[in-house]
Scaffold this active site. Structure first.
Site, PDB file in Angstrom:
ATOM      1  N   TYR A 107     -38.169 -34.756   8.353  1.00  0.00           N
ATOM      2  CA  TYR A 107     -39.064 -34.114   9.319  1.00  0.00           C
ATOM      3  C   TYR A 107     -39.146 -32.599   9.124  1.00  0.00           C
ATOM      4  O   TYR A 107     -40.250 -32.056   8.944  1.00  0.00           O
ATOM      5  CB  TYR A 107     -38.657 -34.454  10.747  1.00  0.00           C
ATOM      6  N   LYS A 111     -42.497 -30.546   7.738  1.00  0.00           N
ATOM      7  CA  LYS A 111     -43.157 -29.548   8.577  1.00  0.00           C
ATOM      8  C   LYS A 111     -43.174 -28.181   7.889  1.00  0.00           C
ATOM      9  O   LYS A 111     -44.166 -27.450   7.960  1.00  0.00           O
ATOM     10  CB  LYS A 111     -42.460 -29.440   9.934  1.00  0.00           C
TER      11      LYS A 111
END
Length: 317
Positions: A107, A111
């Site tokens: 994650y 990002k």
């Protein structure tokens, strides 16, 4: 989120518009953008893997170029900065505070790479010859109505007889921000980006408000305490090494079960490192660059979230 202006009327595309934050952004646009002409909502449930998200972000940028859409606001995360897995504290930092970002979890890696793509696209020519103007917003820990993790913690506490057991030292502080204020910042940025593109283009901004700095668990109790839960213990009930063992075990089970079912435990090595590392933000960059002030006070944010939790099981307000 991308927007394009035509004769003082605005057309917005909200990607991920059916998610937790996305729904609040859509509501905020409908309530607070008087020049809104058309609102388009797009949501595609992609997997969490790095390549998919990175490709999706590049597709959004390419679509802006091909359609002549001039403004792109990317919803990033504080996790593009940290906390890092080494446990280094980030205490009252801002957008320019040096910090070693160490990303091993999919994650934050995805990002961070997606944010980089968006910010590097600032100034790229779109159809019609105008420059693309981009910026990124980095919310700290978001809370508010519809927050799935807070919902899960609430139900977990109910199953344990109205108790939650402390797992994180109270001295570990985290920055939190109400979802309505994050949505408001998105709307304000999209509006002001048209007039202040030279200043705001290519910039990243932390999303913040006046929610108090507390440990993750103590902050949650500001919401869940009035809803009938209590936090047991002034110190962590289990030693850190045992929590890490359980976190690694959860990660192993998740990997083993992946071909058969979706197992997404709250506790894993990444969330444990996040929860045990201080990460708080103190910045006025958004106020200086585009006049941001929180739309909802801490008291209002807390009251709204408590009301949502109580309504989940029909408790009296």
């Amino acid at each position: 989120m991308a927007d394009t202006a035509q004769a003082q009327e605005l057309v917005y595309l909200v990607t991920g518009g059916c998610g937790f934050l996305g729904e609040h952004v859509v509501r905020m646009l409908l309530q607070r953008e008087p020049r809104l002409h058309e609102l388009r909502v797009f949501d595609l449930h992609l997997g969490p893997w790095l390549e998919e998200l990175q490709t999706g972000t590049q597709n959004v940028i390419d679509a802006c170029v091909q359609t002549g859409t001039q403004f792109l606001v990317y919803t990033s995360s504080m996790e593009v900065v940290g906390p890092n897995i080494k446990g280094h504290p980030f205490y009252r930092g801002n957008e320019d505070t040096p910090y070693e970002a160490v990303h091993k979890h999919p994650y934050p890696r995805s990002k961070a790479l997606a944010e980089q793509l968006v910010l590097e696209a600032n100034g790229r020519k779109v159809r019609g010859g105008r420059p693309l103007v981009t910026c990124a917003l980095r919310p700290t820990g978001i809370y508010g109505e519809g927050h799935q993790i807070m919902r899960d913690i609430y139900y977990q506490g109910q199953r344990l007889g109205g108790r939650l057991f402390r797992a994180i030292p109270a001295s570990v502080e985290h920055g939190r921000v109400y979802v309505g204020n994050v949505a408001w910042m998105h709307v304000l940025v999209a509006r002001e980006l048209q007039q202040r593109g030279a200043l705001m283009g290519g910039q990243a901004y932390f999303c913040y408000d006046r929610s108090p700095y507390k440990s993750y668990e103590d902050f949650n109790m500001e919401i869940l305490g009035p809803c009938g839960l209590r936090l047991v213990g002034t110190r962590p009930l289990l030693p850190y090494w045992l929590l890490m063992f359980l976190a690694v075990l959860n990660a192993l089970l998740q990997w083993l079960l992946r071909p058969l079912l979706l197992y997404a435990p709250l506790l894993n090595p990444y969330t444990l490192a996040m929860a045990n590392t201080t990460f708080t933000v103190s910045t006025d960059k958004a106020q200086r660059h585009f006049g941001y002030e929180p739309l909802f006070s801490w008291e209002d944010s807390r009251t709204r979230t408590i009301g949502w939790v109580r309504a989940m099981d029909g408790s009296a307000p």
